[in-house]
Scaffold this motif. Structure first.
Motif, PDB file in Angstrom:
ATOM      1  N   LEU A  84     -23.971   1.971  16.900  1.00 36.89           N
ATOM      2  CA  LEU A  84     -24.187   3.500  16.919  1.00 36.89           C
ATOM      3  C   LEU A  84     -23.790   3.920  15.570  1.00 36.89           C
ATOM      4  O   LEU A  84     -24.767   4.827  14.980  1.00 36.89           O
ATOM      5  N   HIS A  88     -26.829   5.428  13.103  1.00 38.21           N
ATOM      6  CA  HIS A  88     -26.986   7.055  12.454  1.00 38.21           C
ATOM      7  C   HIS A  88     -27.134   6.952  10.811  1.00 38.21           C
ATOM      8  O   HIS A  88     -27.810   7.635  10.175  1.00 38.21           O
ATOM      9  N   ARG A  92     -33.094   3.546  13.151  1.00 36.84           N
ATOM     10  CA  ARG A  92     -33.218   2.488  14.187  1.00 36.84           C
ATOM     11  C   ARG A  92     -34.498   1.454  14.080  1.00 36.84           C
ATOM     12  O   ARG A  92     -35.413   1.717  14.201  1.00 36.84           O
ATOM     13  N   ILE A 133     -30.911   6.540  23.357  1.00 37.90           N
ATOM     14  CA  ILE A 133     -30.773   7.450  22.082  1.00 37.90           C
ATOM     15  C   ILE A 133     -30.361   8.775  22.422  1.00 37.90           C
ATOM     16  O   ILE A 133     -29.550   9.397  21.497  1.00 37.90           O
ATOM     17  N   ALA A 134     -30.881   9.365  23.429  1.00 37.57           N
ATOM     18  CA  ALA A 134     -30.591  10.965  23.473  1.00 37.57           C
ATOM     19  C   ALA A 134     -29.171  10.888  23.918  1.00 37.57           C
ATOM     20  O   ALA A 134     -28.363  12.145  23.660  1.00 37.57           O
ATOM     21  N   ASP A 136     -26.509   9.472  22.325  1.00 38.68           N
ATOM     22  CA  ASP A 136     -26.059   9.476  20.874  1.00 38.68           C
ATOM     23  C   ASP A 136     -24.616   8.553  21.185  1.00 38.68           C
ATOM     24  O   ASP A 136     -24.706   7.422  21.720  1.00 38.68           O
ATOM     25  N   TRP A 137     -23.532   9.159  20.859  1.00 39.99           N
ATOM     26  CA  TRP A 137     -22.185   8.804  20.810  1.00 39.99           C
ATOM     27  C   TRP A 137     -21.747   8.481  22.342  1.00 39.99           C
ATOM     28  O   TRP A 137     -20.848   7.745  22.636  1.00 39.99           O
ATOM     29  N   LYS A 138     -22.400   9.269  23.248  1.00 32.74           N
ATOM     30  CA  LYS A 138     -21.884   9.432  24.392  1.00 32.74           C
ATOM     31  C   LYS A 138     -22.383   7.865  25.265  1.00 32.74           C
ATOM     32  O   LYS A 138     -22.075   7.669  26.446  1.00 32.74           O
TER      33      LYS A 138
END
Length: 235
Positions: A84, A88, A92, A133-134, A136-138
């Motif tokens: 991740l 960032h 990608r 991807i949506a 993110d860090w979650k």
């Protein structure tokens, strides 16, 4: 030359193959299904490759160093964070995905949680599907949930089928008969094997304790064979 390419014999019975196969199927199914219930089936299916590879280790070679709890949990977390972060910073792309996998390998070695499927996880998270991807860090959520469920399945299934799991780092030799203790001062011990493995500076998916057990058991079989040969000649 060609003989070197032939596979080595597998020292397990077909019943053990079936046991591991059932556990792998059950563990992968439960991990992906529960992960899909929480984060959506698209995200869960995107993780099915690394989870399936982890299932092979946890159910088929659960005594290996790469299949222990810290390996899968630490390996997945390390690979996910690195992937991740790289996504960032560098975007990608295929290049950044391969870089993330290499960096994850270094971090896993440093943290002593080397787990091969985590390398695939790093690639997967960088080249992720839109749903992942949506997040993110979650995205750490489905990764660690899938790994935790797989580990829980391995703990339950392996022990219910009489396979001791996990393997403690310094677990004493359990199956060496009491009439064959390593009393010789020059006998090889687990500590000697640890030093030898360190000198070789290579990856070996086996614990020193397992090697010690194998050596002592081999010595016992050699002793029995020697006694049998002496008795047969005397007869």
């Amino acid at each position: 030359m060609l003989a070197r390419w032939l596979p080595a014999a597998i020292n397990t019975r077909p019943s053990e193959w079936s046991r591991a196969a059932i556990g792998m199927a059950f563990g992968t199914l439960l991990s992906v299904w529960l992960c899909g219930q929480v984060f959506g089936i698209e995200v869960a299916q995107h993780l099915i490759g690394p989870l399936g590879a982890s299932a092979v280790l946890l159910f088929a070679v659960s005594s290996g160093a790469l299949a222990q709890p810290w390996s899968i949990l630490g390996g997945y977390f390390s690979a996910a964070v690195v992937a991740l972060l790289v996504a960032h910073v560098l975007g990608r792309t295929l290049t950044s995905a391969c870089l993330a996998a290499g960096m994850a390998l270094v971090l896993m070695c440093w943290l002593r949680c080397l787990h091969p499927p985590a390398g695939a996880l790093a690639l997967t998270l960088v080249l992720a599907d839109p749903a992942t991807i949506a997040l993110d860090w979650k995205a750490l959520g489905p990764v660690m949930l899938g790994a935790s469920i797989m580990l829980f399945c391995a703990l339950a299934y392996n022990n219910l089928t009489r396979i001791r799991y996990p393997k403690r780092a310094n677990e004493p030799v359990a199956v060496v008969p009491a009439d064959h203790p390593p009393t010789d001062r020059q006998a090889i011990t687990a500590e000697d094997l640890k030093k030898a493995l360190a000198d070789m500076e290579a990856f070996f998916d086996v614990t020193p304790e397992d090697l010690e057990q194998l050596i002592h058991t081999s010595e016992l079989h050699a002793k029995r064979r020697s006694i049998g040969e002496v008795l047969s000649r005397s007869a």
